[in-house]
Design a protein around this motif. Structure first.
Motif, short mmCIF file in Angstrom:
data_model
loop_
_atom_site.label_atom_id
_atom_site.label_comp_id
_atom_site.label_asym_id
_atom_site.label_seq_id
_atom_site.Cartn_x
_atom_site.Cartn_y
_atom_site.Cartn_z
N LYS A 122 -1.28 10.70 0.60
CA LYS A 122 -1.74 9.32 0.78
C LYS A 122 -0.57 8.35 0.84
CE LYS A 122 -4.54 5.68 -1.34
NZ LYS A 122 -5.37 5.29 -2.50
N LEU A 123 -0.63 7.43 1.79
CA LEU A 123 0.36 6.37 1.90
C LEU A 123 -0.25 5.04 1.47
CD1 LEU A 123 2.28 6.98 5.27
CD2 LEU A 123 3.18 7.16 2.95
N GLU A 124 0.46 4.33 0.61
CA GLU A 124 0.04 3.00 0.19
C GLU A 124 0.60 1.96 1.15
OE1 GLU A 124 -1.96 2.84 -2.30
OE2 GLU A 124 -1.64 4.70 -3.41
N GLY A 125 -0.11 0.84 1.30
CA GLY A 125 0.41 -0.28 2.07
C GLY A 125 0.19 -0.21 3.56
N ILE A 126 -0.77 0.60 4.01
CA ILE A 126 -0.98 0.71 5.46
C ILE A 126 -2.40 0.32 5.89
CG2 ILE A 126 0.77 2.52 5.71
CD1 ILE A 126 -1.51 4.55 5.85
N GLU A 127 -3.29 0.09 4.93
CA GLU A 127 -4.69 -0.16 5.27
C GLU A 127 -5.03 -1.63 5.48
OE1 GLU A 127 -7.61 1.83 2.82
OE2 GLU A 127 -6.09 3.24 2.11
N TYR A 128 -4.29 -2.52 4.85
CA TYR A 128 -4.69 -3.93 4.80
C TYR A 128 -3.70 -4.82 5.56
CZ TYR A 128 -7.62 -2.06 1.05
OH TYR A 128 -8.51 -1.32 0.32
N LYS A 129 -3.51 -4.54 6.83
CA LYS A 129 -2.52 -5.25 7.63
C LYS A 129 -2.80 -6.76 7.70
CE LYS A 129 -0.03 -1.70 9.03
NZ LYS A 129 1.41 -1.55 8.68
N GLU A 130 -4.05 -7.13 7.91
CA GLU A 130 -4.40 -8.54 8.03
C GLU A 130 -4.17 -9.28 6.71
OE1 GLU A 130 -8.33 -11.29 9.10
OE2 GLU A 130 -8.26 -9.18 9.74
N GLU A 131 -4.59 -8.67 5.61
CA GLU A 131 -4.41 -9.29 4.30
C GLU A 131 -2.93 -9.42 3.95
OE1 GLU A 131 -8.47 -7.36 4.27
OE2 GLU A 131 -6.46 -6.90 5.03
N ILE A 132 -2.14 -8.42 4.32
CA ILE A 132 -0.70 -8.47 4.05
C ILE A 132 -0.05 -9.59 4.85
CG2 ILE A 132 1.48 -7.21 4.32
CD1 ILE A 132 -0.09 -4.63 3.74
N THR A 133 -0.47 -9.75 6.09
CA THR A 133 0.07 -10.84 6.93
C THR A 133 -0.22 -12.20 6.32
OG1 THR A 133 -0.17 -9.51 8.95
CG2 THR A 133 -0.02 -11.91 9.21
N LYS A 134 -1.43 -12.39 5.79
CA LYS A 134 -1.78 -13.66 5.14
C LYS A 134 -0.92 -13.88 3.89
CE LYS A 134 -6.62 -13.75 6.67
NZ LYS A 134 -8.04 -13.70 6.25
N LEU A 135 -0.71 -12.83 3.14
CA LEU A 135 0.10 -12.94 1.92
C LEU A 135 1.56 -13.26 2.27
CD1 LEU A 135 -0.20 -12.68 -1.15
CD2 LEU A 135 0.39 -10.26 -0.94
N LYS A 136 2.05 -12.70 3.36
CA LYS A 136 3.41 -13.00 3.81
C LYS A 136 3.56 -14.47 4.17
CE LYS A 136 4.89 -8.50 5.65
NZ LYS A 136 5.30 -7.75 6.87
N LYS A 137 2.56 -15.02 4.87
CA LYS A 137 2.60 -16.43 5.27
C LYS A 137 2.55 -17.34 4.05
CE LYS A 137 0.53 -15.79 9.85
NZ LYS A 137 -0.64 -16.09 10.73
N LYS A 138 1.73 -16.95 3.07
CA LYS A 138 1.63 -17.74 1.84
C LYS A 138 2.96 -17.73 1.09
CE LYS A 138 -1.44 -18.31 -2.16
NZ LYS A 138 -2.60 -17.72 -2.89
N ALA A 139 3.61 -16.59 1.06
CA ALA A 139 4.91 -16.48 0.40
C ALA A 139 5.97 -17.29 1.14
CB ALA A 139 5.32 -15.01 0.30
N LYS A 140 5.90 -17.27 2.46
CA LYS A 140 6.91 -17.96 3.27
C LYS A 140 6.91 -19.46 2.99
CE LYS A 140 10.13 -17.07 6.23
NZ LYS A 140 11.22 -16.13 5.88
N LYS A 141 5.74 -20.01 2.68
CA LYS A 141 5.66 -21.44 2.38
C LYS A 141 6.45 -21.79 1.12
CE LYS A 141 1.12 -22.21 4.50
NZ LYS A 141 -0.31 -22.61 4.27
N GLU A 142 6.67 -20.81 0.25
CA GLU A 142 7.44 -21.03 -0.97
C GLU A 142 8.87 -20.51 -0.83
OE1 GLU A 142 5.99 -22.90 -3.05
OE2 GLU A 142 4.09 -22.75 -1.93
#
Length: 475
Positions: A122-142
């Motif tokens: 099993k690989l972690e971090g590959i199923e939730y691409k859309e959610e990860i993209t949103k989290l990246k954008k939220k982090a970028k604002k800070e």
């Protein structure tokens, strides 16, 4: 034991053992020797879980020394890559020597070896691409960069099983391994390596000389101090290196629930004001446990474990500040060791822990406060106190600024009940200068892995070992 070899490898961490593995595949492993100051993997047991405190095992800590190295006994995570990325953002500088695409293929090859020996598919971090993209954008604002890559989680206890299988495989295929042995010196004549000097770690009597056509230094972070001494003594060319100084941060799983679910390990990087130093999270352990490990000079450092089966209610991760020193000061390891020593003295020889809210209130944490804290400490042997007495103002400011910014990305990240353990320090040697074949300024002497500044983490160290074997055979 004979005294003449084709290749001697100093260290038995991932880079060393994957070097040996690859030589076996090429039928070139019959006359090589791996040397480590620690024990075989099955004899590497930490007594802290039974007795409740670190016993500072002699002659060396079983977590930091021995077959499979220090990293394999922490959380056991393999950091992979995204195929679409045009760079490798995690794991060090291997790709700067052999190129990004070649490194990706090397990671694939190395990952297959881990799978062969029983790693979780099993690989972690590959199923939730859309959610990860949103989290990246939220982090970028800070002004925070989130690196999201696939993670293969071995688990601390499962790592032992996997590396035991690899250890057995190397033995069955004729690889010579010398345990509980200290390499006291390198034998260098006319700027060419001739071999090493060794002695028994338990009964350090007379020194024995072993000769070899080639020597590979694969000492890991545990051996960074030793490597500095060897470079100074034998004029091995280096350049100023980095020391990462910080804390192990522990907070409730529920705070990190989304990050844990989407990524398993989120790698957050920032350069907070006013100093603009690089601050990053590292070695995130969902439902994990904070741990203690002992380095040279009996220094107790903090780390984190993440098991496959045993779970806590907390997530822990490192918050590290990278420091690079320039003329006239060029001793990053000495700097880090002094901080660790001061923290240990405040903690009566062990790790300190403090509540975030107490830092903001300008006070130490007391035992009764820790006992009743909303976030339960998973490292029971840690001593409550005040880490700000020992960690420098600049480093502490960086950490607090980072925590405050992260709270806007992950609500609850700056909760006053969260715990900071210290010291968490990642020692690296001054970066050893090597060419494209990983050869140092001393002929036939090579350097790979974390200790010499090439790699960071299990996967890249392992991949570097494979590439080192190929370089040796091609040359």
């Amino acid at each position: 034991m004979k005294d003449d070899y084709d290749i001697i490898v100093v260290g038995m961490g991932p880079s060393a053992i994957f070097l040996a593995y690859e030589l076996i595949q090429k039928n070139e492993a019959k006359n090589i020797l791996l040397i480590d100051e620690g024990k075989p993997v099955e004899k590497r047991n930490c007594p802290i879980e039974k007795v409740g405190e670190c016993l500072k095992c002699k002659p060396f800590c079983n977590i930091t020394s021995g077959f499979s190295g220090a990293g394999a006994f922490s959380d056991g995570k393999l950091s992979l890559y995204n195929e679409e990325d045009d760079d490798l953002y995690v794991g060090g500088n291997l790709h700067k020597y052999i190129g990004v695409e070649k490194t990706k293929r090397l990671i694939d090859y190395t990952d297959d070896i881990y799978l062969k020996f029983g790693a979780d598919k099993k690989l972690e971090g590959i199923e939730y691409k859309e959610e990860i993209t949103k989290l990246k954008k939220k982090a970028k604002k800070e002004d925070i960069t989130l690196i999201g890559i696939p993670i293969r989680h071995l688990g601390t206890e499962k790592s032992h099983e996997i590396y035991k299988k690899i250890q057995d495989y190397l033995q069955e295929n004729g690889v010579n391994m010398l345990y509980e042995t200290i390499v006291t010196d390198l034998i260098v004549e006319n700027e060419k390596i001739k071999g090493v000097k060794i002695k028994n770690a338990n009964k350090p009597t007379e020194v024995t000389e072993l000769t070899a056509k080639k020597v590979v230094l694969a000492v890991g972070r545990k051996g960074a101090d030793w490597l500095v001494n060897m470079c100074d003594k034998h004029n091995i060319k280096t350049e100023p290196g980095t020391v990462d100084i910080g804390v192990r941060y522990e907070l409730k799983d529920e705070v990190m629930a989304k990050v844990n679910k989407y990524l398993y390990e989120g790698k957050f990087i920032s350069r907070p004001y006013p100093f603009r130093d690089k601050v990053r999270t590292f070695c995130q352990n969902p439902s994990g446990f904070v741990s203690e490990e002992v380095y040279d000079d009996n220094l107790s450092l903090v780390n984190g474990h993440s098991y496959k089966d045993k779970k806590s209610k907390n997530t822990n991760l490192a918050i590290l500040v990278s420091h690079n020193f320039k003329d006239p000061f060029d001793k990053p390891i000495e700097y880090g060791k002094n901080i660790a020593k001061n923290v240990n003295e405040l903690g009566n020889g062990t790790v300190l822990v403090q509540r975030l809210g107490d830092i903001y209130r300008g006070k130490r944490t007391w035992p009764e406060e820790l006992e009743n804290n909303e976030v339960e400490a998973t490292l029971k042997s840690a001593v409550p106190g005040d880490i700000t007495f020992a960690i420098g103002y600049r480093t502490m400011t960086d950490i607090l600024q980072f925590i405050n910014a992260m709270d806007k990305v992950v609500e609850g990240f700056a909760d006053p009940h969260n715990l900071l353990y210290a010291p968490e320090i990642k020692f690296y040697s001054n970066k050893v200068l090597i060419d494209s074949n990983f050869e140092t300024s001393i002929k036939n002497l090579y350097c790979i892995g974390d200790g010499g500044g090439m790699t960071r983490g299990l996967m890249m160290a392992s991949a570097a070992g494979v590439q080192m074997a190929r370089n040796l055979l091609e040359k």
